[in-house]
Design a protein around this motif. Structure first.
Motif, mmCIF file in Angstrom:
data_model
loop_
_atom_site.group_PDB
_atom_site.id
_atom_site.type_symbol
_atom_site.label_atom_id
_atom_site.label_comp_id
_atom_site.label_asym_id
_atom_site.label_seq_id
_atom_site.Cartn_x
_atom_site.Cartn_y
_atom_site.Cartn_z
ATOM 1 N N VAL A 255 -21.483 116.256 50.242
ATOM 2 C CA VAL A 255 -20.310 116.544 49.414
ATOM 3 C C VAL A 255 -20.759 116.895 47.998
ATOM 4 C CG1 VAL A 255 -18.034 115.748 48.663
ATOM 5 C CG2 VAL A 255 -19.016 114.891 50.811
ATOM 6 N N ILE A 256 -20.260 118.015 47.484
ATOM 7 C CA ILE A 256 -20.613 118.492 46.146
ATOM 8 C C ILE A 256 -19.408 118.328 45.228
ATOM 9 C CG2 ILE A 256 -21.436 120.447 44.782
ATOM 10 C CD1 ILE A 256 -22.512 121.622 47.453
ATOM 11 N N PHE A 257 -19.624 117.621 44.107
ATOM 12 C CA PHE A 257 -18.604 117.459 43.078
ATOM 13 C C PHE A 257 -19.036 118.220 41.832
ATOM 14 C CE2 PHE A 257 -18.092 113.776 45.773
ATOM 15 C CZ PHE A 257 -16.724 113.523 45.783
ATOM 16 N N GLY A 258 -18.061 118.643 41.026
ATOM 17 C CA GLY A 258 -18.382 119.333 39.793
ATOM 18 C C GLY A 258 -17.388 119.037 38.701
ATOM 19 N N MET A 259 -17.834 119.236 37.468
ATOM 20 C CA MET A 259 -16.955 119.125 36.306
ATOM 21 C C MET A 259 -17.298 120.253 35.337
ATOM 22 S SD MET A 259 -16.362 115.971 33.583
ATOM 23 C CE MET A 259 -15.966 114.804 34.891
ATOM 24 N N LEU A 260 -16.255 120.926 34.817
ATOM 25 C CA LEU A 260 -16.429 121.989 33.830
ATOM 26 C C LEU A 260 -16.225 121.440 32.420
ATOM 27 C CD1 LEU A 260 -14.432 124.850 35.600
ATOM 28 C CD2 LEU A 260 -16.883 124.352 35.747
ATOM 29 N N GLU A 261 -16.759 122.146 31.437
ATOM 30 C CA GLU A 261 -16.681 121.637 30.067
ATOM 31 C C GLU A 261 -15.239 121.484 29.601
ATOM 32 O OE1 GLU A 261 -18.240 124.272 27.035
ATOM 33 O OE2 GLU A 261 -18.107 125.996 28.399
#
Length: 255
Positions: free
Chosen positions: A238-244
């Protein structure tokens, strides 16, 4: 408004310092010896981790990452309390509590699983203080783990993205140190390293990590379906991400 003069390499309870060799060899060997943590964070988890893997990992974090830091519990400016009180006093890094004072065991379990180990039903105080601890420079405090931001090759650096990796020693899991360190790494990534996106990964069987990363504001971006073989069945990566912009909105809401 001028930037804050606060030490940028500290958070509420933790201090972050550069990796030192050979001083930190014992710390990275202890991380490597956490077999549950190794199982939850390494796709090569069908192997028995040895000293060569520990040395390789230590060198990669120290030399090849955008950021590689040892996580230390900041020394108290006052005389140290009774060590056993650390197990129950949240203000000293003890167990997480509900507002009514009762331990929040679900939150503790979530933290511990995300930090690389299944939550122990009870913390063995005698084990914590009998086992040799990695030596640390007194001004930084007791080392309890590592956190890093992976570096892109120079030819890809304009994409301004990175991935967080984290390890907390089993004795210190379930107390919120992992969440605190991840939030610090996000602040470093977006505020100081000018990144645009930060990702973090979890294995499908690590349910505590899946819940924790969502609670910290990461969004699930995708799944590598049945890409991991573990304990007799296939699991998703599972890949999680957060943008600035998402990070900035989280900090704005926090005030």
């Amino acid at each position: 408004m001028p930037p804050s003069q606060k030490d940028p390499f500290t958070s509420s309870r933790l201090t972050y310092r550069a990796i030192q060799t050979p001083e930190d060899n014992n710390l990275f060997q202890a991380i490597n010896d956490d077999r549950q943590g190794y199982m939850n964070s390494n796709a090569t988890n069908n192997m028995l981790p040895g000293i060569s893997q520990s040395q390789k990992f230590q060198k990669e974090v120290a030399d090849d990452c955008l950021l590689g830091a040892v996580i230390c519990i900041t020394p108290s400016p006052t005389p140290a309390p009774d060590p056993l009180a650390l197990l129950t006093a949240p203000q000293h890094g003890g167990r997480t509590a509900h507002s009514n004072g009762e331990p929040d065991r679900e939150r503790e379990r979530e933290e511990a699983e995300a930090e690389g180990n299944h939550y122990p039903e009870e913390v063995n105080a005698s084990r914590i203080f009998r086992e040799p601890q990695p030596k640390a420079r007194k001004e930084y405090g007791t080392p309890i783990g590592e956190i890093h931001l992976k570096s892109l090759p120079a030819s890809l650096s304009h994409h301004r993205t990175s991935e967080i990796g984290l390890d907390i020693l089993p004795e210190y899991q379930g107390r919120g140190y992992g969440s605190e360190a991840i939030n610090w790494a996000l602040d470093y990534a977006f505020r100081r390293a000018a990144l645009h996106r930060v990702s973090i990964r979890a294995f499908g069987w690590n349910e505590g990590a899946l819940r924790l990363y969502g609670r910290l504001g990461f969004r699930e971006e995708g799944r590598l379906r049945e890409s991991l073989w573990h304990e007799g069945r296939w699991w998703d990566g599972v890949i999680f991400g957060m943008l600035e912009g998402e990070w900035a909105e989280l900090r704005r809401r926090e005030g």
